[in-house]
Design an enzyme around this catalytic site. Structure first.
Site, short mmCIF file in Angstrom:
data_model
loop_
_atom_site.label_atom_id
_atom_site.label_comp_id
_atom_site.label_asym_id
_atom_site.label_seq_id
_atom_site.Cartn_x
_atom_site.Cartn_y
_atom_site.Cartn_z
N ASN A 85 9.94 1.78 -9.35
CA ASN A 85 10.95 1.73 -8.30
C ASN A 85 12.12 0.80 -8.62
OD1 ASN A 85 7.98 1.77 -6.79
ND2 ASN A 85 9.34 3.44 -6.24
N ILE A 93 17.02 -1.31 -7.23
CA ILE A 93 15.72 -1.15 -6.59
C ILE A 93 15.75 0.03 -5.61
CG2 ILE A 93 13.97 -2.30 -5.15
CD1 ILE A 93 15.37 -4.98 -5.91
N CYS A 94 14.69 0.82 -5.65
CA CYS A 94 14.55 1.89 -4.66
C CYS A 94 13.54 1.41 -3.61
CB CYS A 94 14.03 3.15 -5.34
SG CYS A 94 13.75 4.49 -4.18
N LEU A 95 14.05 0.98 -2.45
CA LEU A 95 13.19 0.46 -1.39
C LEU A 95 13.82 0.86 -0.07
CD1 LEU A 95 10.81 -1.44 -0.57
CD2 LEU A 95 12.41 -3.34 -0.71
N GLN A 128 12.85 5.07 -8.87
CA GLN A 128 14.22 4.72 -9.25
C GLN A 128 14.35 4.98 -10.76
OE1 GLN A 128 16.84 3.22 -7.30
NE2 GLN A 128 18.10 3.50 -9.10
#
Length: 202
Positions: A85, A93-95, A128
């Site tokens: 991620n 960051i993929c959050l 990500q």
């Protein structure tokens, strides 16, 4: 651009919360202001125990938007990390809470704790970094070894680095490839030296 007074006083309070909270200290979360306007800061998190990031110290670049807290802070890793991620190249960051699930009630402390728990519980199905996610799902043991190697190399993680990985990195360095590019390419090629060499020199 000036931040609104709401944002400014809110950020001051949140930073104080992180700096003075004893529970947070034990999780190894820290914030450091980089300017007087409080729009740029450096966050630090410890890699969670029982994860390949254990023992590592990871720095984050945090940019506070002028319409905070109605818009999320922009957060990315400045310490390189191998995680589904997080982009292994840019640190993005993929959050969900940094995107569409952001709420004005969330704080910097929540953000840092969420990023830390993302390290313990990666979500390879919402990646990500597709290459890392694919490795995590197809070759979980190789993923663990690679993530640990990156933690030791970039985040001062403890322990002896994988000897075979070190030899392969050094072989590429002897061919004139930079250390970062050697590590990155080998990791993306599943530590197959022939594939990595073909990729770099074809």
């Amino acid at each position: 651009t000036e931040m609104s007074n709401i944002a400014f006083s809110r950020i001051q309070r949140e930073c104080r919360e992180v700096v003075t909270n004893k529970d947070i200290e034990s999780t190894g979360i820290m914030i450091e202001m980089l300017n007087d306007q409080l729009t740029r800061m450096k966050g630090t998190i410890n890699g969670p125990p029982d994860s390949p990031y254990e023992g590592g110290k990871f720095d984050l670049d945090i940019v506070i938007p002028e319409n905070y807290p109605f818009h999320p802070p922009k957060v990315k890793f400045t310490t390189r990390i191998w995680h589904p991620n997080v982009s292994s190249q840019t640190g993005l960051i993929c959050l969900d809470i940094l995107k569409d699930q952001w709420a004005a009630s969330l704080t910097l402390r929540t953000v840092l704790l969420s990023v830390q728990s993302l390290l313990a519980l990666p979500e390879p199905k919402d990646p990500q970094d597709a290459v890392v996610a694919k490795q995590k799902m197809a070759e979980p043991q190789l993923f663990e070894k690679t993530a640990r190697f990156w933690t030791q190399h970039y985040a001062k993680g403890k322990g002896e680095k994988d000897a075979e990985f070190v030899i392969k990195v050094n072989k590429l360095k002897d061919m004139g490839v930079s250390e970062d590019q050697s590590i990155s390419t080998l990791s993306c090629c599943g530590w197959d030296l022939t594939r990595a060499t073909d990729y770099l020199f074809s």
